[in-house]
Design a protein around this motif. Structure first.
Motif, PDB file in Angstrom:
ATOM      1  N   PRO A 288       6.936   0.582   3.585  1.00 22.19           N
ATOM      2  CA  PRO A 288       7.822   1.807   4.244  1.00 22.19           C
ATOM      3  C   PRO A 288       6.760   2.520   4.978  1.00 22.19           C
ATOM      4  O   PRO A 288       5.781   2.541   4.488  1.00 22.19           O
ATOM      5  N   LEU A 289       7.055   2.924   6.141  1.00 19.99           N
ATOM      6  CA  LEU A 289       6.277   3.760   6.977  1.00 19.99           C
ATOM      7  C   LEU A 289       5.687   4.884   6.198  1.00 19.99           C
ATOM      8  O   LEU A 289       4.382   5.181   6.535  1.00 19.99           O
ATOM      9  N   PRO A 290       6.514   5.711   5.674  1.00 19.20           N
ATOM     10  CA  PRO A 290       5.952   7.007   5.121  1.00 19.20           C
ATOM     11  C   PRO A 290       4.827   6.467   3.799  1.00 19.20           C
ATOM     12  O   PRO A 290       3.801   7.403   3.731  1.00 19.20           O
ATOM     13  N   ALA A 291       4.939   5.332   3.255  1.00 16.85           N
ATOM     14  CA  ALA A 291       3.902   4.774   2.386  1.00 16.85           C
ATOM     15  C   ALA A 291       2.748   4.772   2.916  1.00 16.85           C
ATOM     16  O   ALA A 291       1.514   5.208   2.682  1.00 16.85           O
ATOM     17  N   ALA A 292       2.837   4.167   4.158  1.00  7.63           N
ATOM     18  CA  ALA A 292       1.690   3.918   4.782  1.00  7.63           C
ATOM     19  C   ALA A 292       0.840   5.193   5.502  1.00  7.63           C
ATOM     20  O   ALA A 292      -0.284   5.313   5.466  1.00  7.63           O
TER      21      ALA A 292
END
Ligand SMILES: NC(=O)c1ccc[n+]([C@@H]2O[C@H](COP(=O)([O-])OP(=O)(O)OC[C@H]3O[C@@H](n4cnc5c(N)ncnc54)[C@H](OP(=O)(O)O)[C@@H]3O)[C@@H](O)[C@H]2O)c1
Length: 352
Positions: A288-292
């Motif tokens: 997930p983009l927000p995790a990165a």
């Protein structure tokens, strides 16, 4: 505390703040949302957000008098009742003056707060002292751990920047902060800004324990690596990363059902294109983009904490999932090989 035992905080991993005795959880809560940033939130929702965050082990919360013109600090103060061990930062540089004309929560400076106060810049000695005392009262605490000088710099003050800087440096604002720290009233002194240049200017003038840098060390931007972070390392100054989603787009991505925000405005086309490239790599590795976005800044040794803005207990739960998502080392290598992150940016270690 009225017969209730205080809840002793179980905490996520903590990191030291500069050379102080203070340690903050590496994931903190950016509480601008609790001042009704962009949208109103009920008191109950604010309380649930804080409870959810503290119960998850988030042990650091960042407020400001500016956030909802006192509302954020009042709500955080309520949420802290009966809890111990939560590190609190707030800010100085704006005083809240009575605004009798305010009758509802129509948007002012981005906040939907009905509290009848308006912010007025004041970086003087007396201004800093008054701001600190008022924050103690709104928060309902006898002590605040960290004070940041809020929004000093050209981005906020434009042509008036030299005058404001003068007030802070020669008008006694920095002296007031140093006095509070020397007397043990606070543990750490810092600045809370969205720009790099003023950090370098102020480091020459003040002994900063910490810089709250918003939006300038994220998956979309890493210029802070060139001069600022090495200077912080040299001086023993920690960095707290605000705005890790660049105010929205790194949380929402470029989905068609939301207007992507970057730096508090609608994202420009070049930013949207860059996020699409990030999203392609995220899809390839099922990340997930927000995790990165959340995990990337934590890899830098100068960074003490990352503090996303969280509006609601669901966002807290989602954030914990992002924080714990296992991201393979190959993902970061791929971002680097596609020049999507600075070649000198430390990459997060693969979790086992
Ligand atoms: N000068 C300073 O000192 C300064 C400046 C900026 C920020 N900060 C600090 O940094 C904190 C965070 O900055 P920020 O709030 O501006 O920006 P941010 O953390 O980059 O982005 C926050 C936005 O991301 C969205 N978001 C967060 N979690 C999400 C999730 N799980 N799913 C979908 N969307 C999500 C929210 O949008 P929605 O509202 O649409 O839900 C929220 O408004 C502030 O609260 C403040 O403590 C300090």
């Amino acid at each position: 505390m009225l017969g209730f035992p205080a809840v002793i905080q179980t905490c996520l991993p903590r990191r030291a703040v500069g050379r102080t005795r203070l340690q903050v959880s590496e994931l903190g809560l950016g509480a601008a949302s609790l001042g009704n940033l962009y949208r109103p939130m009920s008191d109950a929702e604010a309380h649930e957000t804080l409870d959810a965050a503290f119960n998850e082990g988030i042990g650091y919360v960042d407020c400001a008098p500016y956030y909802g013109f006192g509302l954020c600090e009042q709500r955080v103060g309520e949420g802290l009742k009966g809890r111990e061990g939560i590190v609190v930062s707030t800010k100085v540089g704006r005083l809240l003056e009575p605004a009798p004309g305010v009758v509802d929560d129509s948007e002012r400076f981005g906040f939907r707060s009905a509290l009848p106060f308006t912010p007025v810049f004041d970086y003087s000695y007396d201004g800093v002292m008054k701001s600190w005392e008022s924050s103690l009262q709104r928060l309902g605490v006898a002590r605040i751990d960290m004070l940041y000088v809020h929004d000093i710099g050209r981005m906020t003050h434009g042509y008036r920047h030299p005058e404001r800087l003068q007030q802070l440096i020669h008008g006694g604002g920095l002296r007031a902060l140093a006095k509070l720290r020397a007397e043990g009233q606070i543990d750490a002194v810092g600045i809370g800004v969205n720009e790099v240049q003023v950090c370098l200017e102020l480091m020459e003038e003040a002994d900063l324990d910490v810089i709250l840098l918003a939006g300038r060390y994220t998956l979309l931007e890493q210029k802070a690596l060139d001069v600022l972070f090495p200077e912080c390392a040299r001086r023993g100054t920690s960095v707290v990363i605000g705005g890790p989603y660049n105010s929205g787009i790194l949380a929402t991505g470029t989905r068609s059902d939301v207007v992507p925000r970057f730096n508090y405005e609608v994202a420009a086309t070049d930013i949207v294109f860059r996020v699409r490239r990030l999203e392609r790599v995220c899809r390839e590795f099922n990340v997930p983009l927000p995790a990165a976005a959340l995990q990337f800044p934590l890899a830098h040794p100068q960074v003490a904490s990352v503090i996303p803005g969280l509006g609601g207990s669901e966002q807290v739960a989602q954030t914990m999932t992002y924080y714990r998502t296992r991201i393979p080392a190959e993902f970061w290598q791929e971002l680097r090989s596609q020049n999507l992150i600075h070649e000198a940016a430390p990459l997060p270690a693969a979790q086992t």
